[in-house]
Design an enzyme around this catalytic site. Sequence first.
Site, PDB file in Angstrom:
ATOM      1  NE  ARG A  26      -0.040  30.034 124.092  1.00 47.78           N
ATOM      2  CZ  ARG A  26      -0.778  29.395 124.791  1.00 47.78           C
ATOM      3  NH1 ARG A  26      -0.443  27.777 124.867  1.00 47.78           N
ATOM      4  NH2 ARG A  26      -1.608  29.587 125.511  1.00 47.78           N
ATOM      5  CB  SER A 166      -9.257  30.028 130.242  1.00 44.60           C
ATOM      6  OG  SER A 166      -8.833  29.413 128.937  1.00 44.60           O
ATOM      7  CG  ASP A 314      -1.842  22.465 132.978  1.00 45.19           C
ATOM      8  OD1 ASP A 314      -3.022  22.329 133.274  1.00 45.19           O
ATOM      9  OD2 ASP A 314      -1.405  22.955 132.023  1.00 45.19           O
ATOM     10  CE  LYS A 341      -7.255  22.928 133.392  1.00 45.40           C
ATOM     11  NZ  LYS A 341      -7.271  24.154 132.572  1.00 45.40           N
ATOM     12  NE  ARG A 387      -0.472  18.641 132.716  1.00 50.15           N
ATOM     13  CZ  ARG A 387       0.388  18.927 131.724  1.00 50.15           C
ATOM     14  NH1 ARG A 387       1.597  18.272 131.719  1.00 50.15           N
ATOM     15  NH2 ARG A 387       0.170  19.610 130.644  1.00 50.15           N
TER      16      ARG A 387
END
Length: 428
Positions: A26, A166, A314, A341, A387
């Site tokens: 971002r 989301s 996550d 994901k 992950r």
Amino acid sequence: MEVAIKPVHALRGDVQVPGDKSISHRAVMLGALAEGETVIDNFLFGEDCLSTIRVVQSLGVNVHIEKDRVVVRGGGLNALREPDDVLDAGNSGTTMRLMAGILAGCPFFSVLTGDASLRRRPMQRVMQPLAAMGAGIMARSGNSYAPMAITGGDIRAITYKSPVASAQVKSAVLLAGLFADGPTTVIEPARTRDHTERLLSYFGARVEVKDKQISVWGRPNLPGRKVVVPGDISSAVFLLVAGAAMPGSDLLVRNVGINPTRAGALNVLIKMGAVLDIANERLVSGEPVADIRVLGGRLTGTQISGDIIPYLIDELPALAVAAAMAEGETVVRDAAELRYKETDRITAVVKLLGEMGADITEREDGFVIHGGRPLQGAECDSFGDHRMAMAAAVAGLKARGITRIKEAECVKISFPAFFDTLNSISVQ
Ligand code: S3P
């Protein structure tokens, strides 16, 4: 690359994790839309955020890396230029979905694509609201999957009631709303991470948040800013779980983002009996940050469901490992989003922990784990998912024998130095 993990007795040390992935993306994007120089410190130099840098550069924005900081020289909302080739978001859903929002506001043609995993992930969820705002937007397989072609410009403000919790959908709509006249509003079914809102405010946009309703006013003047990115709680959680589950551990993880819309895993670990000390709380570039110390001990099972799910989505692979090491039952519900994901993380977690000897059952929207069974080292598939690779490594630290993780290089997506960090704090 295959990595072998040996069991360890405890984790001890004083470490930092790399910058937050969501905030790093971002910061580059808002820096590109701002006027003047944005300097980003503690940026995550992981593959996903590098994809965002490359996409923004392809749109004519001057972004360069000076030592360990990123400098973006934006020219304002109207300065982006038509790219002369397809834009590649790599493995990064955040790059693709948030950039789709920005490109919806730009009066030119562009195409976003990504790797095989990203080209299997649903894009309809951003395409539908962006089309309602006036963007021309098409994608493969009946507008489901990337590549996604966008002809932007002439965007109108809307109020969008999102059917899915989301942050990427919310952010795509809010970023497109920057190019519209008046306020664009997103109403979420459950609150999701609010980094876009915080960073927009930090850059000077007018943002209003009323519970699950978020509005941004279009055509703001955004001056470039200095952004310091907090450490990524989604990376820290792997170390915290390992420390919490191993008696004798004493680990300090400094400079971790503890934004309440991200820190659900800390609440769950505390409920499971983890000894966490959250100290030195401060605000950095509009985001709460702290140092977290974990002492090893015994964990117990818990229930994870409902509105907390987006705050730890996550972290569920790491929490599943904690649950396998805990005594008693852990039930994860309302987490069907995990299937969309980098890989289907419900199936992947069940396969990983099942193969390591845990008692785990797959459910449509989660899984049930009866913890406490000893884990065995195994040959583990990372599914190319960063992950999942880190979850396998943490499970391997407390398993009998060697755990081998295939395609372990995927940790470079979010935590390039993960295995070095683990080695530096492992007590054999
Ligand atoms: C992210 C939002 C979440 C999260 C992802 C990063 C973001 O995805 O899982 O890793 O930066 O906005 P969804 O928006 O699909 O829930």
